[in-house]
Write a protein that holds these residues in place. Sequence first.
Motif, PDB file in Angstrom:
ATOM      1  N   TYR A  20       0.786  -1.554  -0.211  1.00  0.00           N
ATOM      2  CA  TYR A  20       0.322  -0.051  -0.106  1.00  0.00           C
ATOM      3  C   TYR A  20       1.048   1.572  -0.218  1.00  0.00           C
ATOM      4  O   TYR A  20       0.707   2.212  -0.836  1.00  0.00           O
ATOM      5  CB  TYR A  20      -0.824   0.093   0.879  1.00  0.00           C
ATOM      6  N   PHE A  21       1.905   1.304   0.482  1.00  0.00           N
ATOM      7  CA  PHE A  21       2.690   2.771   1.005  1.00  0.00           C
ATOM      8  C   PHE A  21       3.249   2.590  -0.109  1.00  0.00           C
ATOM      9  O   PHE A  21       4.266   3.395  -0.360  1.00  0.00           O
ATOM     10  CB  PHE A  21       3.825   2.596   2.023  1.00  0.00           C
ATOM     11  N   PHE A  22       4.042   1.941  -0.411  1.00  0.00           N
ATOM     12  CA  PHE A  22       4.871   1.590  -1.674  1.00  0.00           C
ATOM     13  C   PHE A  22       3.982   2.399  -3.117  1.00  0.00           C
ATOM     14  O   PHE A  22       4.147   3.063  -3.783  1.00  0.00           O
ATOM     15  CB  PHE A  22       5.571   0.327  -2.170  1.00  0.00           C
ATOM     16  N   GLN A  23       2.220   2.451  -3.144  1.00  0.00           N
ATOM     17  CA  GLN A  23       1.820   2.564  -4.090  1.00  0.00           C
ATOM     18  C   GLN A  23       2.228   4.131  -4.312  1.00  0.00           C
ATOM     19  O   GLN A  23       1.664   5.055  -4.934  1.00  0.00           O
ATOM     20  CB  GLN A  23       0.440   1.985  -4.056  1.00  0.00           C
ATOM     21  N   ILE A  24       2.147   4.890  -2.499  1.00  0.00           N
ATOM     22  CA  ILE A  24       2.737   6.492  -2.387  1.00  0.00           C
ATOM     23  C   ILE A  24       3.659   6.598  -2.783  1.00  0.00           C
ATOM     24  O   ILE A  24       3.543   7.678  -3.462  1.00  0.00           O
ATOM     25  CB  ILE A  24       1.726   6.421  -1.114  1.00  0.00           C
ATOM     26  N   VAL A  25       4.525   5.827  -2.947  1.00  0.00           N
ATOM     27  CA  VAL A  25       6.198   6.393  -3.129  1.00  0.00           C
ATOM     28  C   VAL A  25       5.839   5.952  -4.818  1.00  0.00           C
ATOM     29  O   VAL A  25       6.247   7.779  -5.467  1.00  0.00           O
ATOM     30  CB  VAL A  25       6.643   5.175  -2.308  1.00  0.00           C
ATOM     31  N   SER A  30       6.079  10.061  -8.635  1.00  0.00           N
ATOM     32  CA  SER A  30       5.908   9.673 -10.590  1.00  0.00           C
ATOM     33  C   SER A  30       6.779  10.926 -11.860  1.00  0.00           C
ATOM     34  O   SER A  30       7.158  10.398 -12.653  1.00  0.00           O
ATOM     35  CB  SER A  30       4.721   9.876 -10.657  1.00  0.00           C
ATOM     36  N   ASN A  31       6.457  11.998 -10.772  1.00  0.00           N
ATOM     37  CA  ASN A  31       7.096  12.847 -11.652  1.00  0.00           C
ATOM     38  C   ASN A  31       8.825  13.107 -11.918  1.00  0.00           C
ATOM     39  O   ASN A  31       9.341  13.823 -12.403  1.00  0.00           O
ATOM     40  CB  ASN A  31       6.926  14.082 -11.850  1.00  0.00           C
ATOM     41  N   ALA A  32       9.760  12.452 -10.548  1.00  0.00           N
ATOM     42  CA  ALA A  32      11.522  12.205 -11.169  1.00  0.00           C
ATOM     43  C   ALA A  32      11.830  11.673 -12.519  1.00  0.00           C
ATOM     44  O   ALA A  32      11.203  11.020 -12.755  1.00  0.00           O
ATOM     45  CB  ALA A  32      11.576  11.775  -9.021  1.00  0.00           C
ATOM     46  N   ALA A  33      13.276  11.619 -12.109  1.00  0.00           N
ATOM     47  CA  ALA A  33      13.884  11.653 -13.017  1.00  0.00           C
ATOM     48  C   ALA A  33      14.167   9.636 -12.632  1.00  0.00           C
ATOM     49  O   ALA A  33      13.630   9.696 -11.344  1.00  0.00           O
ATOM     50  CB  ALA A  33      15.507  11.389 -12.996  1.00  0.00           C
ATOM     51  N   PRO A  34      14.327   8.972 -14.070  1.00  0.00           N
ATOM     52  CA  PRO A  34      14.080   7.552 -14.038  1.00  0.00           C
ATOM     53  C   PRO A  34      14.654   7.062 -12.512  1.00  0.00           C
ATOM     54  O   PRO A  34      14.963   6.057 -12.452  1.00  0.00           O
ATOM     55  CB  PRO A  34      14.114   6.827 -15.853  1.00  0.00           C
ATOM     56  N   THR A  39      15.717   5.007  -7.515  1.00  0.00           N
ATOM     57  CA  THR A  39      16.547   4.100  -6.341  1.00  0.00           C
ATOM     58  C   THR A  39      15.593   4.771  -5.483  1.00  0.00           C
ATOM     59  O   THR A  39      16.184   3.952  -4.285  1.00  0.00           O
ATOM     60  CB  THR A  39      17.767   5.251  -7.409  1.00  0.00           C
ATOM     61  N   ILE A  40      14.922   5.248  -5.777  1.00  0.00           N
ATOM     62  CA  ILE A  40      13.705   6.012  -4.275  1.00  0.00           C
ATOM     63  C   ILE A  40      13.129   4.561  -4.128  1.00  0.00           C
ATOM     64  O   ILE A  40      12.756   3.686  -3.047  1.00  0.00           O
ATOM     65  CB  ILE A  40      13.119   6.669  -4.306  1.00  0.00           C
ATOM     66  N   HIS A  41      12.916   4.028  -5.121  1.00  0.00           N
ATOM     67  CA  HIS A  41      12.185   2.729  -5.277  1.00  0.00           C
ATOM     68  C   HIS A  41      12.645   1.214  -4.439  1.00  0.00           C
ATOM     69  O   HIS A  41      12.377   0.182  -3.709  1.00  0.00           O
ATOM     70  CB  HIS A  41      11.337   1.994  -6.431  1.00  0.00           C
ATOM     71  N   ASN A  42      13.617   0.915  -5.427  1.00  0.00           N
ATOM     72  CA  ASN A  42      15.235  -0.042  -4.960  1.00  0.00           C
ATOM     73  C   ASN A  42      15.698   0.033  -3.092  1.00  0.00           C
ATOM     74  O   ASN A  42      15.299  -0.521  -2.233  1.00  0.00           O
ATOM     75  CB  ASN A  42      16.111   0.311  -5.504  1.00  0.00           C
ATOM     76  N   ALA A  43      15.332   1.271  -2.606  1.00  0.00           N
ATOM     77  CA  ALA A  43      15.880   1.498  -1.471  1.00  0.00           C
ATOM     78  C   ALA A  43      14.846   1.215  -0.446  1.00  0.00           C
ATOM     79  O   ALA A  43      14.751   0.348   0.768  1.00  0.00           O
ATOM     80  CB  ALA A  43      16.559   3.544  -1.394  1.00  0.00           C
ATOM     81  N   TYR A  44      13.090   1.792  -1.646  1.00  0.00           N
ATOM     82  CA  TYR A  44      12.080   1.841  -0.478  1.00  0.00           C
ATOM     83  C   TYR A  44      11.920  -0.109   0.173  1.00  0.00           C
ATOM     84  O   TYR A  44      12.011  -0.897   1.468  1.00  0.00           O
ATOM     85  CB  TYR A  44      11.159   1.866  -1.019  1.00  0.00           C
ATOM     86  N   TRP A  45      12.200  -0.704  -0.942  1.00  0.00           N
ATOM     87  CA  TRP A  45      11.755  -2.588  -1.067  1.00  0.00           C
ATOM     88  C   TRP A  45      12.836  -2.951  -0.170  1.00  0.00           C
ATOM     89  O   TRP A  45      12.720  -4.506   0.182  1.00  0.00           O
ATOM     90  CB  TRP A  45      11.681  -2.970  -2.278  1.00  0.00           C
ATOM     91  N   ILE A  46      14.156  -2.223   0.084  1.00  0.00           N
ATOM     92  CA  ILE A  46      16.040  -3.581   0.637  1.00  0.00           C
ATOM     93  C   ILE A  46      15.313  -3.266   2.198  1.00  0.00           C
ATOM     94  O   ILE A  46      15.594  -4.505   2.672  1.00  0.00           O
ATOM     95  CB  ILE A  46      16.773  -2.788  -0.131  1.00  0.00           C
ATOM     96  N   ILE A  47      14.920  -1.645   2.367  1.00  0.00           N
ATOM     97  CA  ILE A  47      14.981  -1.336   4.258  1.00  0.00           C
ATOM     98  C   ILE A  47      13.383  -2.164   4.328  1.00  0.00           C
ATOM     99  O   ILE A  47      13.455  -2.951   5.394  1.00  0.00           O
ATOM    100  CB  ILE A  47      14.211  -0.483   3.867  1.00  0.00           C
ATOM    101  N   SER A  48      12.461  -2.040   3.320  1.00  0.00           N
ATOM    102  CA  SER A  48      11.165  -3.220   3.242  1.00  0.00           C
ATOM    103  C   SER A  48      11.385  -4.983   4.151  1.00  0.00           C
ATOM    104  O   SER A  48      11.044  -4.840   4.765  1.00  0.00           O
ATOM    105  CB  SER A  48      10.298  -3.238   2.592  1.00  0.00           C
ATOM    106  N   ILE A  49      12.233  -5.074   2.980  1.00  0.00           N
ATOM    107  CA  ILE A  49      12.365  -6.783   3.267  1.00  0.00           C
ATOM    108  C   ILE A  49      13.825  -6.862   4.516  1.00  0.00           C
ATOM    109  O   ILE A  49      13.021  -8.069   4.572  1.00  0.00           O
ATOM    110  CB  ILE A  49      13.090  -7.208   1.591  1.00  0.00           C
ATOM    111  N   ALA A  50      14.309  -6.261   4.793  1.00  0.00           N
ATOM    112  CA  ALA A  50      15.203  -6.050   5.947  1.00  0.00           C
ATOM    113  C   ALA A  50      14.344  -6.364   6.761  1.00  0.00           C
ATOM    114  O   ALA A  50      15.065  -7.256   7.889  1.00  0.00           O
ATOM    115  CB  ALA A  50      16.386  -5.047   5.509  1.00  0.00           C
TER     116      ALA A  50
END
Length: 68
Positions: A20-25, A30-34, A39-50
């Motif tokens: 749910y929160f990843f959808q918010i992220v 959405s307007n950031a550079a690819p 980087t933000i998406h990968n960091a989010y999932w690395i922290i979440s999985i940890a």
Amino acid sequence: MRNSPFWLLIAGLMIVLDIYFFQIVKLLTSNAAPRTRSTIHNAYWIISIAVVVLLFILPYLNLGGVWK
């Protein structure tokens, strides 16, 4: 594992909240550079999985002497 159903319930709840929160992220980035977005998406999932992995191994860690 002590109280296994409890930990599984908590982990399941955390995973659902993570999605749910990843959808918010995704919406907020959405307007950031690819590259920035990736980087933000990968960091989010690395922290979440940890955090979920730590939740599962926490009962096996011997932390009794740390708090004395």
